[in-house]
Structures are given as structure tokens and as C-alpha cells.
Enzyme design. Structure first.
Site, PDB file in Angstrom:
ATOM      1  N   CYS A  66      43.933  44.288  43.772  1.00  0.00           N
ATOM      2  CA  CYS A  66      43.974  43.146  42.849  1.00  0.00           C
ATOM      3  C   CYS A  66      44.284  41.854  43.602  1.00  0.00           C
ATOM      4  O   CYS A  66      45.390  41.682  44.117  1.00  0.00           O
ATOM      5  CB  CYS A  66      45.023  43.440  41.779  1.00  0.00           C
ATOM      6  N   CYS A 113      47.216  39.858  42.263  1.00  0.00           N
ATOM      7  CA  CYS A 113      48.460  40.579  42.598  1.00  0.00           C
ATOM      8  C   CYS A 113      48.885  40.240  44.027  1.00  0.00           C
ATOM      9  O   CYS A 113      50.071  39.995  44.281  1.00  0.00           O
ATOM     10  CB  CYS A 113      48.258  42.086  42.476  1.00  0.00           C
TER      11      CYS A 113
END
Length: 113
Positions: free
Chosen positions: A30, A33
Site C-alpha cells: 500500500c 501506508c
């Protein structure tokens, strides 16, 4: 204090045993993230009295499902064992600082009445 990794076995006890716990649900693939990770780590260093935890959604799929995490990153804040904040999406450092201040100031007992 740096962030700690939580698992299904350690999640509940960590939330119950600490006054304030922030939990970042993330995955290695991600992009947002990965961008949020250094901001979160810096906040953990600046606030050593709080618990900053991370949950790898790939490794802890059952826990992520139980927490109803449908997009990542998702940040949750617990105070005195109660969920007081939940939001998907990476926060900028200033917003994370504001969140931490708001959680510190929150009177959980008054809010639950």
C-alpha cells in the site's frame, strides 16, 4: 517508544492495559501506508507515553476483518479501552498531532454518558 506490532493474540490486552493506544492498519504493498509510516513513527517518538501499534492486514486478516477494516491505511485510537477515533486514509503530520491532542483531552467517561 517506537511502534509495536499487534496480532489477534495481543490486540485486546494491549488496548485494555494502556490508557491511549493508536493502531495503524497497513500492508506492505500500500503506497499511502508506506507514506504514512514515517509520520506515524515520528509521532511515536514524540509521544513516548502513548502506545503506537501497527497491524499488518496481510498477516492479520482475521483481526482486520473483525475490526471492519475495508481500506488501508486505517487509523484507530482507543482511550481507556474504548474506540474513540477511526478513519481510513493517511493523515499528514499536523492532523495526526491534532488527533493525538484531541484524544488526550477527551473525557471518555463524560463522552459515554
Amino acid at each position: 517508544m517506537s511502534t509495536i506490532d499487534l496480532t489477534a493474540q495481543t490486540f485486546e490486552q494491549t488496548v485494555l492495559d494502556n490508557d491511549i493506544v493508536l493502531v495503524d492498519f497497513w500492508a506492505s504493498w500500500c503506497g499511502p501506508c508506506r507514506n504514512f509510516a514515517p509520520i506515524y513513527e515520528e509521532a511515536s517518538t514524540s509521544n513516548p507515553d502513548l502506545v503506537f501499534a501497527s497491524i499488518n492486514t496481510e498477516e492479520e486478516q482475521a483481526l482486520s476483518s473483525a475490526a471492519q477494516v475495508t481500506s488501508i491505511p486505517t487509523l484507530m485510537a482507543f482511550k481507556k479501552g474504548q474506540l474513540v477515533f477511526r478513519q481510513a486514509g493517511a493523515l499528514p503530520a499536523s492532523a495526526l498531532d491534532e488527533l493525538i491532542a484531541a484524544v488526550r483531552a477527551l473525557d471518555v467517561e463524560a463522552a459515554s454518558d
